[in-house]
Design a protein around this motif. Structure first.
Motif, short mmCIF file in Angstrom:
data_model
loop_
_atom_site.label_atom_id
_atom_site.label_comp_id
_atom_site.label_asym_id
_atom_site.label_seq_id
_atom_site.Cartn_x
_atom_site.Cartn_y
_atom_site.Cartn_z
N MET A 170 0.13 2.18 5.31
CA MET A 170 0.44 1.63 4.03
C MET A 170 0.53 2.74 3.00
O MET A 170 -0.23 3.68 3.05
N GLY A 171 1.40 2.54 2.09
CA GLY A 171 1.49 3.51 1.01
C GLY A 171 0.38 3.32 -0.02
O GLY A 171 -0.10 2.22 -0.20
N ARG A 172 -0.01 4.39 -0.62
CA ARG A 172 -1.01 4.33 -1.69
C ARG A 172 -0.37 4.89 -2.94
O ARG A 172 0.45 5.77 -2.87
N LEU A 173 -0.77 4.40 -4.06
CA LEU A 173 -0.24 4.88 -5.32
C LEU A 173 -1.40 5.11 -6.29
O LEU A 173 -1.64 4.31 -7.19
N PRO A 174 -2.13 6.22 -6.11
CA PRO A 174 -3.26 6.50 -7.00
C PRO A 174 -2.82 6.65 -8.45
O PRO A 174 -1.66 6.97 -8.74
N HIS A 175 -3.76 6.46 -9.32
CA HIS A 175 -3.47 6.49 -10.76
C HIS A 175 -2.82 7.81 -11.20
O HIS A 175 -2.00 7.82 -12.10
N GLU A 176 -3.20 8.91 -10.55
CA GLU A 176 -2.71 10.22 -10.97
C GLU A 176 -1.20 10.36 -10.79
O GLU A 176 -0.56 11.13 -11.49
N LEU B 188 11.46 7.00 -9.02
CA LEU B 188 12.24 5.86 -8.54
C LEU B 188 13.35 5.50 -9.51
O LEU B 188 14.50 5.29 -9.10
N ARG B 189 13.01 5.41 -10.78
CA ARG B 189 14.03 5.04 -11.79
C ARG B 189 15.16 6.06 -11.85
O ARG B 189 16.32 5.71 -12.04
N ALA B 190 14.83 7.34 -11.66
CA ALA B 190 15.84 8.40 -11.74
C ALA B 190 16.70 8.47 -10.48
O ALA B 190 17.91 8.72 -10.57
N HIS B 191 16.10 8.26 -9.30
CA HIS B 191 16.83 8.50 -8.06
C HIS B 191 17.33 7.24 -7.36
O HIS B 191 18.34 7.32 -6.65
N VAL B 192 16.66 6.14 -7.51
CA VAL B 192 17.10 4.88 -6.90
C VAL B 192 16.87 3.73 -7.87
O VAL B 192 16.08 2.82 -7.62
N PRO B 193 17.54 3.76 -9.01
CA PRO B 193 17.26 2.77 -10.06
C PRO B 193 17.46 1.32 -9.62
O PRO B 193 16.73 0.44 -10.08
N HIS C 100 12.23 -3.29 -6.56
CA HIS C 100 11.95 -3.80 -5.22
C HIS C 100 10.85 -2.96 -4.54
O HIS C 100 9.93 -3.53 -3.94
N VAL C 101 10.94 -1.65 -4.63
CA VAL C 101 9.94 -0.77 -4.01
C VAL C 101 8.57 -1.03 -4.62
O VAL C 101 7.56 -1.17 -3.91
N MET C 102 8.49 -1.12 -5.93
CA MET C 102 7.20 -1.38 -6.58
C MET C 102 6.67 -2.77 -6.20
O MET C 102 5.48 -2.95 -6.01
N ARG D 163 -0.95 -4.66 -1.78
CA ARG D 163 -2.16 -4.30 -2.51
C ARG D 163 -2.67 -5.45 -3.38
O ARG D 163 -3.17 -5.22 -4.47
N SER D 164 -2.51 -6.65 -2.92
CA SER D 164 -3.00 -7.83 -3.66
C SER D 164 -2.47 -7.88 -5.09
O SER D 164 -3.20 -8.21 -6.01
N GLY D 165 -1.22 -7.49 -5.28
CA GLY D 165 -0.59 -7.56 -6.59
C GLY D 165 -0.85 -6.37 -7.49
O GLY D 165 -0.42 -6.35 -8.63
N LYS D 166 -1.53 -5.34 -6.98
CA LYS D 166 -1.83 -4.15 -7.78
C LYS D 166 -1.09 -2.95 -7.21
O LYS D 166 -0.67 -2.95 -6.06
N ASP D 167 -0.96 -1.90 -8.03
CA ASP D 167 -0.35 -0.66 -7.56
C ASP D 167 -1.26 0.07 -6.58
O ASP D 167 -0.81 0.78 -5.70
N TYR D 168 -2.57 -0.09 -6.76
CA TYR D 168 -3.54 0.69 -5.99
C TYR D 168 -4.81 -0.11 -5.85
O TYR D 168 -5.26 -0.78 -6.77
N ASP D 169 -5.40 -0.05 -4.68
CA ASP D 169 -6.67 -0.72 -4.42
C ASP D 169 -7.68 0.34 -4.01
O ASP D 169 -7.56 0.94 -2.94
N ALA D 170 -8.66 0.62 -4.86
CA ALA D 170 -9.60 1.71 -4.63
C ALA D 170 -10.76 1.34 -3.71
O ALA D 170 -11.57 2.19 -3.39
#
Length: 94
Positions: A1-7, A16-21, A26-28, A35-42
């Motif tokens: 699974m992908g992770r998207l930490p806050h940093e 994403l917006r610049a290269h695959v607008p 859809h990717v997000m 992640r249960s509706g969140k960007d990141y689950d710590a």
């Protein structure tokens, strides 16, 4: 699974917006689906696995590919070989 930490969250969104607008939303959405509706689950144990239908589908695909490629009979990880690095004269901070 992908992770998207806050940093890196905003940096990734900008990329994403610049290269695959046309696919950015859809990717997000897919990331949030895992992640249960969140960007990141710590939470420990959830950071690298994900949850939900899409995460389960990815796990099934990976398992099938691993079986097809002969990865099913892997020996267990031998953690006895992992050692903390030697201090080599460096003092502990605390």
């Amino acid at each position: 699974m992908g992770r998207l930490p806050h940093e890196v969250k905003e940096l990734f969104r900008e990329w994403l917006r610049a290269h695959v607008p046309l696919k950015a939303k859809h990717v997000m959405g897919r990331l949030k689906d895992c992640r249960s509706g969140k960007d990141y689950d710590a939470r420990f144990g959830a950071r690298l696995s994900g949850t939900g239908v899409f995460a389960d589908l990815l796990n099934q695909r990976f398992s099938r590919a691993a079986r097809r490629l002969g990865f099913r009979d892997r020996p267990p990880l031998d953690i006895s070989r992992f050692r903390p690095p030697a201090l080599d004269g460096q003092l502990d901070l605390f």
